[in-house]
Each structure stands twice: as C-alpha cells, then as structure tokens.
Design an enzyme around this catalytic site. Structure first.
Site, mmCIF file in Angstrom:
data_model
loop_
_atom_site.group_PDB
_atom_site.id
_atom_site.type_symbol
_atom_site.label_atom_id
_atom_site.label_comp_id
_atom_site.label_asym_id
_atom_site.label_seq_id
_atom_site.Cartn_x
_atom_site.Cartn_y
_atom_site.Cartn_z
ATOM 1 N N GLY A 119 0.835 -1.110 -0.077
ATOM 2 C CA GLY A 119 0.038 0.045 -0.046
ATOM 3 C C GLY A 119 0.760 1.238 0.010
ATOM 4 C CB SER B 193 -8.726 -5.920 0.233
ATOM 5 O OG SER B 193 -7.810 -4.847 1.261
ATOM 6 C CB SER C 284 -4.153 7.597 13.258
ATOM 7 O OG SER C 284 -4.574 8.702 12.858
ATOM 8 C CB ALA C 285 -2.843 12.668 14.603
ATOM 9 C CB THR C 286 -7.789 9.687 14.094
ATOM 10 O OG1 THR C 286 -8.891 9.978 14.157
ATOM 11 C CG2 THR C 286 -7.297 8.408 14.462
ATOM 12 C CE1 TYR D 57 -7.961 4.468 10.114
ATOM 13 C CE2 TYR D 57 -8.608 6.586 11.014
ATOM 14 C CZ TYR D 57 -7.298 5.631 10.362
ATOM 15 O OH TYR D 57 -6.402 6.144 10.155
ATOM 16 C CE LYS E 129 -4.827 3.160 11.774
ATOM 17 N NZ LYS E 129 -4.150 2.114 11.721
ATOM 18 C CE1 TYR F 224 2.968 5.980 11.247
ATOM 19 C CE2 TYR F 224 1.204 5.454 9.724
ATOM 20 C CZ TYR F 224 2.435 5.251 10.501
ATOM 21 O OH TYR F 224 2.805 3.895 10.402
ATOM 22 C CG ASN G 253 -12.812 9.320 1.482
ATOM 23 O OD1 ASN G 253 -13.869 9.571 1.275
ATOM 24 N ND2 ASN G 253 -12.564 7.998 1.760
ATOM 25 N NE ARG H 199 -7.394 17.733 9.695
ATOM 26 C CZ ARG H 199 -8.128 18.460 10.108
ATOM 27 N NH1 ARG H 199 -7.798 19.767 10.706
ATOM 28 N NH2 ARG H 199 -9.283 18.158 10.312
ATOM 29 C CG ASP I 262 -13.047 17.444 8.327
ATOM 30 O OD1 ASP I 262 -12.546 16.493 8.317
ATOM 31 O OD2 ASP I 262 -13.198 17.908 7.153
HETATM 32 C C1 UD1 Z 1 -8.089 11.608 7.997
HETATM 33 C C2 UD1 Z 1 -8.213 10.687 9.339
HETATM 34 C C3 UD1 Z 1 -6.809 10.672 9.803
HETATM 35 C C4 UD1 Z 1 -6.041 9.671 8.611
HETATM 36 C C5 UD1 Z 1 -5.830 10.659 7.568
HETATM 37 C C6 UD1 Z 1 -4.952 10.181 6.390
HETATM 38 C C7 UD1 Z 1 -9.776 11.281 11.086
HETATM 39 C C8 UD1 Z 1 -10.414 12.512 11.846
HETATM 40 N N1 UD1 Z 1 -8.774 11.601 10.138
HETATM 41 O O1 UD1 Z 1 -7.340 13.012 8.343
HETATM 42 O O2 UD1 Z 1 -7.027 9.614 10.849
HETATM 43 O O3 UD1 Z 1 -4.708 9.374 8.990
HETATM 44 O O4 UD1 Z 1 -7.311 11.057 6.976
HETATM 45 O O5 UD1 Z 1 -5.728 8.927 5.898
HETATM 46 O O6 UD1 Z 1 -9.957 10.354 11.208
HETATM 47 N N2 UD1 Z 1 -10.577 18.597 2.642
HETATM 48 C C9 UD1 Z 1 -11.181 19.298 1.803
HETATM 49 N N3 UD1 Z 1 -11.413 18.793 0.635
HETATM 50 C C10 UD1 Z 1 -11.253 17.569 0.205
HETATM 51 C C11 UD1 Z 1 -10.670 16.744 1.478
HETATM 52 C C12 UD1 Z 1 -10.374 17.136 2.424
HETATM 53 O O7 UD1 Z 1 -11.200 20.786 1.935
HETATM 54 O O8 UD1 Z 1 -11.753 17.066 -0.788
HETATM 55 C C13 UD1 Z 1 -9.682 19.249 3.950
HETATM 56 C C14 UD1 Z 1 -10.512 18.511 5.286
HETATM 57 O O9 UD1 Z 1 -11.715 19.167 5.650
HETATM 58 C C15 UD1 Z 1 -9.422 18.487 6.177
HETATM 59 C C16 UD1 Z 1 -8.207 18.703 5.492
HETATM 60 O O10 UD1 Z 1 -8.464 18.725 4.253
HETATM 61 O O11 UD1 Z 1 -9.497 19.877 6.820
HETATM 62 C C17 UD1 Z 1 -7.404 17.013 5.582
HETATM 63 O O12 UD1 Z 1 -8.559 16.178 5.156
HETATM 64 P P1 UD1 Z 1 -7.882 14.634 5.031
HETATM 65 O O13 UD1 Z 1 -6.987 14.403 3.893
HETATM 66 O O14 UD1 Z 1 -9.290 13.968 4.717
HETATM 67 O O15 UD1 Z 1 -7.493 14.039 6.224
HETATM 68 P P2 UD1 Z 1 -8.045 14.422 7.906
HETATM 69 O O16 UD1 Z 1 -9.347 14.303 8.049
HETATM 70 O O17 UD1 Z 1 -7.169 15.411 8.530
#
Ligand code: UD1
Length: 357
Positions: free
Chosen positions: A12, A36, A127-129, A152, A156, A194, A215, A248, A315
C-alpha cells in the site's frame, strides 16, 4: 545476517515507502498484503527503486490466523510493521463490523504469531486521530486521547491498548505466555502516531492509489489538477483559524517512512527506554487547506479549480504535532519541504496518467 522485517500491508501507500526505506537502510524485508486496496504498481515500484527483484512477496489475509502463523514459520522475522488495515473513516461509520473485524483480527493474529515465534518486535501504525479535537496545540504524546469519532479511529486506540497490554504481559509472565521469548526477552512495541501523510517517492514510482473518489485532500487535489475531478471543494471557510480553513500537519511520506526505519533500529538495537513507546510523527508545522492549495498551484505552476463548500462532518478545526520526542529519541526529523512534497504528489499523478494511457 541482515535483520528481517515483515511489512504487513506492504504493497500500500505507506507500506511501500517504508519497505523501500528499510531495504535502502540494509534490512531484509518481507512484503505481505491481501491486495484488497491496491494493485502491484507500488510493489513493482519498490523493486525498481531498490533494484531488488528478489523481495519476498506473500499474498495473505491477516485475518486468517493459520496463514499468519505459517508466514512467521516460513521466515525468521525480527520485527513486524503492521499496516494491514482498512482506513476509510466514512466507510467505517457505515460498516463498523467490517472495520472492527478486519483491523482487530489482523492485528491480534500478528501478535499471536509474534508471541509464538518469539524474538519479534512490533511496530503499530497509529494515527493522530487518537487525540480527537485537542484542547491544547500542538499535541504531545502526553496529550489525552479522546473518545474516537469513528470506528476507524477506535480501532487505532484499541490496537494501541492491545499492543501495550501484550508487551506488558510478555515482560511479566515471560515464557509461560510467550513460548518464543526465551532468548530474546519480551516483545517490544512502538506505536507511531502519524499526522497527515502526503506526497510520493521522488522517483514517482510509488505513491497513493486511492480507489474511487479520494477522501483525502492531496489525492483529490492532484486528480482535480489532472482533470479526473472537476473541482476541489474546500470544506469550510469559517473555522477559527487564521484563514478560516482547517489546519493540519502534513508529513512527507518519505520522511514518515524514515521514522519507521529509526523506530525499527531503536527496537532491534535495544535502545528503547520502555518496552512500549509512542511517538508523534509530524512536522510540528500547521498548514491550512488554503495554504496547501496555493502552494500546490505555485510549485507546480498551474491553476486548480476549487470552491468553498460547507464543513465536512467530523472534521476538527486544527491539529498539529509536537514532534520533539521523536526528534530526540529516534534521532529523526521531517526534512522535506512542503514544496518538494507537493511536487512529488503531482509527479506521481502524472506518472499514473502515463502508465494508465
Ligand atoms: C483523515 C483521518 C486520519 C487519517 C488521514 C489520512 C480522522 C479524523 N482523520 O485525516 O486519521 O490518518 O485522514 O488518511 O479520522 N479537505 C477538503 N476537501 C477535500 C478533502 C479534504 O477541504 O476534498 C480538507 C478536510 O476538511 C481537512 C483537510 O482537508 O481539513 C485534510 O483532510 P484529509 O486529507 O481527509 O485528512 P484528515 O481528515 O485530516
């Protein structure tokens, strides 16, 4: 003889970068994956980058205990780095059983095998989550964990606890609970928490391969830039942050991978201060979504189609690491600039477009 590291989920995104860094640091590696959520692209990339056609690859479902035991019998494993897990936060809310079953069973099987075969140290990808929406920034390893916002995130936290309990038990009860430890002492454990891993290898031969609509922010950005997605939605512009968008701690994937090499060395060279240790792996530098988008545009000399959209459920406004402990104890520091990282992410997306033509 070189020490051998098992990388579960090694085909991965994070696993392939870690396998690369381990090989380049002189370790033998076994890559194991159920495929997968990936194809062979990244594994082949690891072979090319390292010039090693002979890296053992095992297709295995870590939820199958017998297969995991066989893997540990077939190879003398000195440490395992466990990535094999589902990671889509939203999907975990919809399908909690699938997430708990997969993420917990696979880790329990790894620990069981590590106990049986002995001499095996375990590094868990956390994860920082686990910090939730912290009261104080930046977060240190002492910052309290908060109840998880998703299944998820909960997996962790639970896996961290399982690792800590297992390490403690092997120290306390020794051979009676852990037949393999006679020569090698208790199982040692490290959890790396992380922050937001992004970017790709400078060779553009390995990187993130999201299935379907991404995502995460950076794959969405690169797919928008290449024309696969029409427009990036920036979720929320009214957060209590300097520019209203979320902040972030974006950590370069190559830097993140190097932290694993440092942690493995610490375990194998018996430099750990406790049998179970936790480290934040981040840069210590907050970056807003808007800052990241603008930097991406600037370094890659392009215009990104984006708009502001409502906040995304779940978020948090801001989180970033205090990485002092990892800097000091692992002798590791994030070194790559955000510019280099975002250039590599874009180079990877273009490489994918090229090979998928
Ligand atoms: C998420 C998970 C984290 C995981 C990380 C990487 C949670 C709370 N967070 O982090 O555990 O390690 O993914 O897989 O479980 N954003 C946009 N538009 C988009 C996508 C994202 O504006 O289309 C913004 C989000 O609102 C956020 C930032 O970008 O503020 C980062 O988002 P993302 O990359 O999804 O990571 P996290 O949600 O921080």
């Amino acid at each position: 003889m070189n020490k051998r590291i098992l990388v579960s989920g090694g085909a991965g995104f994070i696993g392939s970068h870690v396998a690369t860094e381990l090989i380049q640091a002189g370790y033998d590696v076994v890559v194991a994956d159920n495929m997968s959520n990936c194809d062979m692209t990244c594994f082949q990339g690891v072979q090319k980058i390292t010039g090693r056609e002979d890296i053992p690859f095992v297709k295995i479902d870590f939820c199958d205990g017998d297969s995991v035991n066989k893997l540990f019998s077939d190879f003398q494993i000195d440490a395992v780095i466990h990535f094999a897990a589902f990671k889509a936060v939203g999907e975990s809310v919809m399908e909690p059983v699938k997430y708990y079953k997969n993420n917990l069973c696979s880790f329990l099987n790894v620990l069981d095998a590590a106990k049986t075969h002995g001499g095996c140290n375990v590094l868990f990808s956390s994860s920082a989550t686990v910090y939730g929406d912290p009261d104080k920034l930046p977060v240190t390893e002492e910052s309290p964990r908060q109840s998880a916002a998703s299944p998820y995130g909960n997996t962790k936290q639970i896996c961290e606890d399982i690792l800590e309990d297992t390490v403690k038990a092997t120290r306390r009860f020794g051979k009676s609970v852990c037949p393999g430890i006679s020569n090698n002492g208790p199982i040692k454990g490290i959890a790396l928490r992380y922050f937001n891993p992004i970017g790709a290898h400078p060779s553009a031969l390995i990187g993130e391969l999201p299935r379907g609509v991404p995502n995460n922010l950076v794959p969405f950005i690169t797919q928008t830039a290449i024309g696969k997605r029409e427009c990036l939605s920036i979720f929320g512009d009214d957060y209590p942050t300097p520019d209203g968008t979320c902040q972030r701690d974006y950590i370069d994937i190559n830097d993140l991978a190097k932290a694993h090499v440092a942690a493995v060395a610490r375990m194998l060279e018996e430099k750990m201060k406790e049998d179970y240790e936790i480290f934040n792996i981040g840069t210590g530098r907050p970056l807003s979504v808007l800052e990241l988008v603008k930097t991406f545009e600037k370094v890659n000399n392009l215009k990104l189609n984006y708009k502001f959209a409502p906040r995304r459920e779940g978020d948090i406004p801001a989180i970033w690491a205090d990485p002092t402990l990892a800097n000091k104890e692992l002798g590791w520091k994030a070194g790559r600039s955000i510019e280099e990282t975002l250039e590599s992410a874009w180079a990877w997306e273009r490489h994918l477009a090229e090979i998928n033509k």
